[in-house]
Write a protein that holds these residues in place. Sequence first.
Motif, PDB file in Angstrom:
ATOM      1  N   ASP A 136      44.959  18.671   4.426  1.00  0.00           N
ATOM      2  CA  ASP A 136      44.271  17.895   3.383  1.00  0.00           C
ATOM      3  C   ASP A 136      44.376  18.582   2.026  1.00  0.00           C
ATOM      4  O   ASP A 136      43.631  18.297   1.120  1.00  0.00           O
ATOM      5  N   GLN A 162      23.392  10.815   3.400  1.00  0.00           N
ATOM      6  CA  GLN A 162      23.310  12.117   4.081  1.00  0.00           C
ATOM      7  C   GLN A 162      22.152  12.947   3.509  1.00  0.00           C
ATOM      8  O   GLN A 162      21.427  13.613   4.252  1.00  0.00           O
ATOM      9  N   THR A 191      30.050  21.468   7.513  1.00  0.00           N
ATOM     10  CA  THR A 191      30.503  20.314   8.304  1.00  0.00           C
ATOM     11  C   THR A 191      32.031  20.250   8.318  1.00  0.00           C
ATOM     12  O   THR A 191      32.618  19.816   9.302  1.00  0.00           O
ATOM     13  N   VAL A 220      28.766  12.565  10.612  1.00  0.00           N
ATOM     14  CA  VAL A 220      28.459  13.827   9.943  1.00  0.00           C
ATOM     15  C   VAL A 220      26.970  14.167  10.051  1.00  0.00           C
ATOM     16  O   VAL A 220      26.594  15.323  10.284  1.00  0.00           O
ATOM     17  N   GLY A 233      29.054  21.835   2.018  1.00  0.00           N
ATOM     18  CA  GLY A 233      29.840  20.618   2.273  1.00  0.00           C
ATOM     19  C   GLY A 233      29.039  19.506   2.918  1.00  0.00           C
ATOM     20  O   GLY A 233      29.593  18.476   3.296  1.00  0.00           O
ATOM     21  N   LEU A 257      35.935  10.486   3.116  1.00  0.00           N
ATOM     22  CA  LEU A 257      34.803  11.057   3.845  1.00  0.00           C
ATOM     23  C   LEU A 257      34.692  10.482   5.258  1.00  0.00           C
ATOM     24  O   LEU A 257      34.837   9.275   5.458  1.00  0.00           O
TER      25      LEU A 257
HETATM   26  P1  AMP Z   1      35.426  20.588   3.429  1.00  0.00           P
HETATM   27  O1  AMP Z   1      36.038  21.725   4.179  1.00  0.00           O
HETATM   28  O2  AMP Z   1      33.941  20.717   3.284  1.00  0.00           O
HETATM   29  O3  AMP Z   1      36.096  20.338   2.096  1.00  0.00           O
HETATM   30  O4  AMP Z   1      35.646  19.273   4.301  1.00  0.00           O
HETATM   31  C1  AMP Z   1      36.945  18.838   4.656  1.00  0.00           C
HETATM   32  C2  AMP Z   1      36.917  17.346   4.968  1.00  0.00           C
HETATM   33  O5  AMP Z   1      36.023  17.092   6.062  1.00  0.00           O
HETATM   34  C3  AMP Z   1      36.416  16.462   3.842  1.00  0.00           C
HETATM   35  O6  AMP Z   1      37.413  16.123   2.907  1.00  0.00           O
HETATM   36  C4  AMP Z   1      35.924  15.237   4.626  1.00  0.00           C
HETATM   37  O7  AMP Z   1      37.004  14.427   5.053  1.00  0.00           O
HETATM   38  C5  AMP Z   1      35.315  15.887   5.863  1.00  0.00           C
HETATM   39  N1  AMP Z   1      33.883  16.217   5.636  1.00  0.00           N
HETATM   40  C6  AMP Z   1      33.311  17.456   5.606  1.00  0.00           C
HETATM   41  N2  AMP Z   1      31.998  17.382   5.352  1.00  0.00           N
HETATM   42  C7  AMP Z   1      31.724  16.062   5.215  1.00  0.00           C
HETATM   43  C8  AMP Z   1      30.539  15.328   4.915  1.00  0.00           C
HETATM   44  N3  AMP Z   1      29.365  15.946   4.702  1.00  0.00           N
HETATM   45  N4  AMP Z   1      30.636  13.965   4.857  1.00  0.00           N
HETATM   46  C9  AMP Z   1      31.782  13.331   5.081  1.00  0.00           C
HETATM   47  N5  AMP Z   1      32.943  13.960   5.334  1.00  0.00           N
HETATM   48  C10 AMP Z   1      32.919  15.318   5.407  1.00  0.00           C
END
Ligand code: AMP
Length: 191
Positions: free
Chosen positions: A138, A95, A34, A67, A88, A61
């Motif tokens: 981020d 969820q 995601t 999501v 993720g 999040l």
């Molecule tokens: P990741 O690359 O999986 O670390 O995701 C990067 C950012 O995307 C996270 O810090 C969240 O802000 C958002 N994100 C990704 N997956 C989710 C999820 N399942 N639920 C909520 N936010 C998500």
Amino acid sequence: MSATRILLLGAPGAGKGTQASALIKRLGVLHVSTGDMLRKAVAEGTEIGLKAKAIMDSGKLVSDEIVIAIAEERLAQPDAANGFVLDGFPRTRAQAEALASMLDKNGTPLERCVALTVDIDAVVERLLKRAELEGRADDNEETIRERMRVYDAQTAPLLEFYKIAGLLSEVDGMGTVEEVSARVETALADS
Ligand code: AMP
């Protein structure tokens, strides 16, 4: 027979993406991240991307509603029928419940949750290095700390959720990519 519907769980920077890539190559299944889907939406300037950008940059999040919708849409496509590695997602109890009800409805329940356990200080260092290489907005120190806090509060409780469901394998995520891959393979073979 080896599992083909797999969830990789772990703190940000635990190596989920790397292990997911190795697994999808080996199993010939779909990689569902995601985070990648949201970054694509941000890059393309879609409505979801516009909503998600500031939240992602802050380390918080994105809403469950958004999501869950994008994950369900992806998993409903025909190429998910051979299996998938979730990376993720899910990150909250809501969820996880939405995912379980969708997969149960299709008769294709999750077969295994592999949780990568890591040393948080080592992970923060790993994320700072990745920030230098990829320039992710981020990945500054403040956001990294916030992402860890969010993981502890909202995602870590899913370990118990999947343990109770009888799906959890905990794997030591420290070491080389090959070492961790071998442990993941063993955990999947044992399941
Ligand atoms: P990741 O690359 O999986 O670390 O995701 C990067 C950012 O995307 C996270 O810090 C969240 O802000 C958002 N994100 C990704 N997956 C989710 C999820 N399942 N639920 C909520 N936010 C998500």
